[in-house]
Design an enzyme around this catalytic site. Structure first.
Site, short mmCIF file in Angstrom:
data_model
loop_
_atom_site.label_atom_id
_atom_site.label_comp_id
_atom_site.label_asym_id
_atom_site.label_seq_id
_atom_site.Cartn_x
_atom_site.Cartn_y
_atom_site.Cartn_z
N LYS A 288 39.90 31.23 40.51
CA LYS A 288 38.69 30.57 40.00
C LYS A 288 37.55 30.77 41.01
O LYS A 288 37.23 29.87 41.78
CB LYS A 288 39.02 29.09 39.78
N GLU B 160 40.82 35.61 27.19
CA GLU B 160 40.51 34.18 27.11
C GLU B 160 39.11 33.95 26.61
O GLU B 160 38.37 34.89 26.32
CB GLU B 160 40.81 33.47 28.42
N1 PLP Z 1 39.82 29.83 31.92
C1 PLP Z 1 38.71 29.78 32.64
C2 PLP Z 1 38.00 31.05 32.92
C3 PLP Z 1 38.25 28.55 33.15
O1 PLP Z 1 37.13 28.49 33.87
C4 PLP Z 1 38.97 27.38 32.88
C5 PLP Z 1 38.54 26.10 33.42
O2 PLP Z 1 38.96 25.69 34.45
C6 PLP Z 1 40.13 27.49 32.10
C7 PLP Z 1 40.53 28.72 31.64
C8 PLP Z 1 40.94 26.28 31.79
O3 PLP Z 1 41.73 25.89 32.89
P1 PLP Z 1 42.16 24.40 33.10
O4 PLP Z 1 42.92 24.01 31.88
O5 PLP Z 1 43.02 24.42 34.30
O6 PLP Z 1 40.93 23.61 33.26
C1 COI Z 2 36.82 23.39 33.68
O1 COI Z 2 37.33 23.40 32.57
O2 COI Z 2 37.03 22.52 34.51
C2 COI Z 2 35.91 24.44 34.09
O3 COI Z 2 35.81 24.64 35.26
C3 COI Z 2 35.19 25.16 33.06
C4 COI Z 2 33.75 25.47 33.33
C5 COI Z 2 32.84 24.32 33.41
C6 COI Z 2 33.54 26.54 34.32
#
Ligand code: PLP
Ligand code: COI
Length: 337
Positions: free
Chosen positions: A183, A219
């Site tokens: 990330k 995604e």
């Molecule tokens: N994919 C991306 C590119 C994201 O930025 C996020 C957000 O965090 C997700 C997927 C979803 O991940 P999570 O469920 O851990 O928030």
């Molecule tokens: C999240 O789902 O927490 C993210 O980081 C998504 C976005 C705001 C970048």
């Protein structure tokens, strides 16, 4: 915070009381510090500014019916930030320090945790940046970790109402052996052009295809993809997507409901075979698809104006566990005390 209009909050930045910071200097992490400032001072040659040494996380704090504040799978965010740090040669923050900083930031701003049932939550944004100067392309020797928070509403303004998504083949978010699985800010910079175009054309987000062959689903902008087919929960396996904690949890909940979970490559044409599909993530929660438009092939895959039955069930289960309204059989939730 009684005057805050919790029900109509969007997903945006707002100031709260304070944030929590921790510096890495001389090869070690320092003590947590509390700051009331929303600004940071750094060297103009800091590596986060020039060479993208920047990683972030996103998690939420939920107010339960019982008034208690909970966070969801915080260790997973801590570990993912470590994996992001390894990916771009930043020092790993210990899991315990990450948790301590997040808990502290939430407690310091607890009046900003939205009331139960308002549909809003407190979004927590941990950030790790290289602040030491370099001009050659090299990792910094000093880093800053910050946790700040803000109350937010749904990421896609329609919330759980199905909306439209789009596929464009001319943009990639991340390369197959690049940084898609971590990330880091660069992935989001790379997604801005496609994302802004999608919004301007009336779509919630871009559904990316794999960058190598443009054959498989990757995604959805800031969230993972899932589709429902018969009794299966199907989600892409890919070397360029972020391992979503929400998706991992939905896979478990789907199994708990007796569904089969398929984590595999998903050909784009399979969009026609799903009875339901959606985006999932911390900010997005579950954002169901009404349609996906393949802009290059001029094909529209449609899913209906209301959330499907399985998406609804998964959504209810997830949000009820998160706020402490249902049993938490997997021990995902911690109470902020
Ligand atoms: N994919 C991306 C590119 C994201 O930025 C996020 C957000 O965090 C997700 C997927 C979803 O991940 P999570 O469920 O851990 O928030
Ligand atoms: C999240 O789902 O927490 C993210 O980081 C998504 C976005 C705001 C970048």
């Amino acid at each position: 915070m009684e005057n805050l209009d919790w029900k109509n909050l969007g997903f945006g930045y707002s100031d709260t009381n304070s944030n929590v910071r921790c510096y890495y200097r001389d090869g070690k992490w320092g003590e947590l510090e509390i700051s009331k400032s929303n600004e940071i001072t750094m060297h103009m040659s800091a590596t986060c500014l020039h060479y993208g040494q920047e990683a972030f996380e996103g998690l939420k704090a939920y107010r339960g019916k019982d008034g208690k504040i909970r966070v969801f799978r915080i260790e997973e965010n801590a570990k993912r930030m470590q994996s992001s740090a390894r990916g771009i040669l930043m020092p790993e923050l210990p899991v315990e320090k990450f948790k301590e900083a997040v808990f502290k930031a939430i407690k310091l701003n607890q009046e900003y945790v939205p009331p139960h049932g308002s549909g809003a939550t407190l979004y927590v944004r941990p950030l790790l940046i290289g602040v030491g100067p370099q001009i050659g392309v090299k990792p910094a020797t000093e880093y800053l970790f910050i946790v700040f928070v803000m109350p937010v509403g749904p990421y896609f303004k329609e919330g759980f109402k199905p909306t439209d998504y789009v596929i464009y083949r001319e943009y990639d978010r991340a390369a197959p052996q690049g940084t898609g699985t971590i990330k880091v800010g660069g992935n989001y910079a790379a997604s801005l052009r496609a994302g802004v175009r999608a919004h301007s054309e009336g779509y919630s987000a871009v559904l990316y295809l794999d960058a190598r062959e443009k054959k498989y689903l990757d995604e959805c902008g800031p969230a993972n993809f899932f589709g429902i087919k018969g009794n299966s929960y199907v989600t892409p396996k890919s070397e360029s997507i972020l391992p979503s904690i929400t998706n991992k949890s939905l896979r478990q909940l789907a199994k708990d409901m007796g569904m089969t979970v398929e984590e595999r490559r998903v050909p784009v044409e399979e969009l026609a075979e799903f009875s339901e599909a959606g985006a999932c993530g911390t900010a997005a929660v579950i954002s169901p698809f009404r349609s996906v438009y393949d802009a290059d092939k001029d094909i529209r895959y449609t899913y209906g104006n209301d959330p499907g039955e399985v998406s609804q069930k998964l959504y209810n289960k997830l949000i009820n566990i998160q706020c402490g309204c249902e049993e938490d059989p997997h021990g995902w939730v911690s109470i902020v005390e």
